[in-house]
Every structure is written in C-alpha cells, then in structure tokens.
Design a protein around this motif. Structure first.
Motif, PDB file in Angstrom:
ATOM      1  N   LYS A   1      -4.575   1.315  -9.717  1.00 31.63           N
ATOM      2  CA  LYS A   1      -5.010  -0.071  -9.566  1.00 31.63           C
ATOM      3  C   LYS A   1      -5.741  -0.566 -10.814  1.00 31.63           C
ATOM      4  O   LYS A   1      -5.530  -1.697 -11.255  1.00 31.63           O
TER       5      LYS A   1
ATOM      6  N   GLN B   1       0.817  -1.225   0.000  1.00 32.38           N
ATOM      7  CA  GLN B   1       0.000   0.000   0.000  1.00 32.38           C
ATOM      8  C   GLN B   1       0.844   1.266   0.000  1.00 32.38           C
ATOM      9  O   GLN B   1       0.495   2.246  -0.672  1.00 32.38           O
ATOM     10  N   ALA B   2       1.942   1.278   0.726  1.00 33.51           N
ATOM     11  CA  ALA B   2       2.820   2.460   0.720  1.00 33.51           C
ATOM     12  C   ALA B   2       3.402   2.691  -0.667  1.00 33.51           C
ATOM     13  O   ALA B   2       3.502   3.838  -1.131  1.00 33.51           O
ATOM     14  N   GLU B   3       3.787   1.615  -1.349  1.00 32.31           N
ATOM     15  CA  GLU B   3       4.334   1.730  -2.702  1.00 32.31           C
ATOM     16  C   GLU B   3       3.254   2.155  -3.695  1.00 32.31           C
ATOM     17  O   GLU B   3       3.529   2.920  -4.627  1.00 32.31           O
ATOM     18  N   ILE B   4       2.034   1.680  -3.494  1.00 28.21           N
ATOM     19  CA  ILE B   4       0.910   2.097  -4.348  1.00 28.21           C
ATOM     20  C   ILE B   4       0.694   3.596  -4.213  1.00 28.21           C
ATOM     21  O   ILE B   4       0.551   4.309  -5.213  1.00 28.21           O
ATOM     22  N   THR B   5       0.703   4.081  -2.990  1.00 32.81           N
ATOM     23  CA  THR B   5       0.535   5.521  -2.747  1.00 32.81           C
ATOM     24  C   THR B   5       1.649   6.311  -3.416  1.00 32.81           C
ATOM     25  O   THR B   5       1.395   7.314  -4.099  1.00 32.81           O
ATOM     26  N   ALA B   6       2.889   5.874  -3.239  1.00 31.49           N
ATOM     27  CA  ALA B   6       4.029   6.582  -3.812  1.00 31.49           C
ATOM     28  C   ALA B   6       4.005   6.543  -5.340  1.00 31.49           C
ATOM     29  O   ALA B   6       4.270   7.563  -5.993  1.00 31.49           O
TER      30      ALA B   6
ATOM     31  N   SER C   1      -4.760   8.950  -9.331  1.00 34.15           N
ATOM     32  CA  SER C   1      -5.305   8.447  -8.068  1.00 34.15           C
ATOM     33  C   SER C   1      -4.883   6.992  -7.873  1.00 34.15           C
ATOM     34  O   SER C   1      -4.531   6.287  -8.829  1.00 34.15           O
ATOM     35  N   LYS C   2      -4.931   6.547  -6.617  1.00 34.27           N
ATOM     36  CA  LYS C   2      -4.622   5.142  -6.343  1.00 34.27           C
ATOM     37  C   LYS C   2      -5.609   4.225  -7.054  1.00 34.27           C
ATOM     38  O   LYS C   2      -5.224   3.173  -7.562  1.00 34.27           O
TER      39      LYS C   2
ATOM     40  N   ALA D   1       1.363   6.101  -7.357  1.00 30.48           N
ATOM     41  CA  ALA D   1       0.252   6.926  -7.841  1.00 30.48           C
ATOM     42  C   ALA D   1       0.635   8.401  -7.801  1.00 30.48           C
ATOM     43  O   ALA D   1       0.357   9.151  -8.746  1.00 30.48           O
ATOM     44  N   SER D   2       1.299   8.811  -6.729  1.00 27.52           N
ATOM     45  CA  SER D   2       1.744  10.198  -6.618  1.00 27.52           C
ATOM     46  C   SER D   2       2.763  10.533  -7.703  1.00 27.52           C
ATOM     47  O   SER D   2       2.678  11.586  -8.341  1.00 27.52           O
TER      48      SER D   2
END
Length: 84
Positions: free
Chosen positions: A53, A35-40, A48-49, A42-43
């Motif tokens: 996805k 999840q942290a990597e998904i957030t990073a 958006s996340k 996407a940023s």
C-alpha cells in the motif's frame, strides 16, 4: 489461458506480447484493486500488505488504486514492464 470461476471471460497472457501494453498504458485513470487482490499481490511480491500500500497504491474515497508512472504522452501502470 487464465480463467476465474463465476466470470464469463478469460485472459490469454500470451496476448500481452502482441499489443505493446495497450491495456496498461494511455490516459491516466484508476486501476482499482480489492482486498483479495491486495493480499495476492503482496504475496506475489513477497512484501507485507502495508508495504504494498505504501509503495504501489493510493487510497481514494475508501478504495485503493494502483499507482501510475509517466509513459509516452500519458501514463502506465507502475508494474508495466517497458522493456518487453
């Protein structure tokens, strides 16, 4: 050199130019992402996340993996840059 606290290894991003993507290509498999990597990611991509996805990940058994694309006789990470 990229390092991360509490990890006993580092990553030399300049090494990518010499291997031709050997670590990003080959047999199909899983490229797990948390999840942290998904957030990073996407940023970094300025999306958006949820869009990340939908476009680039797939879910398997409650975890996400980065999608792959056909490459030579195998597969490559969808983000693998075939030009360089």
């Amino acid at each position: 050199m990229i390092t991360k606290e509490n990890f006993n290894f580092s990553f030399d991003e300049s090494a990518c130019g010499g291997c031709g993507g050997a670590c990003c290509t080959g047999k199909s498999g899983f490229i797990w992402i948390n999840q942290a990597e998904i957030t990073a990611l996407a940023s970094l991509l300025n999306i958006s996340k949820d869009e990340l996805k939908e476009r680039y990940l797939y879910r398997l058994d409650g975890r996400y993996s980065i999608a792959e694309k056909p490459y030579n006789d195998g597969a490559a990470c969808v983000f693998f840059d075939e030009i360089n």
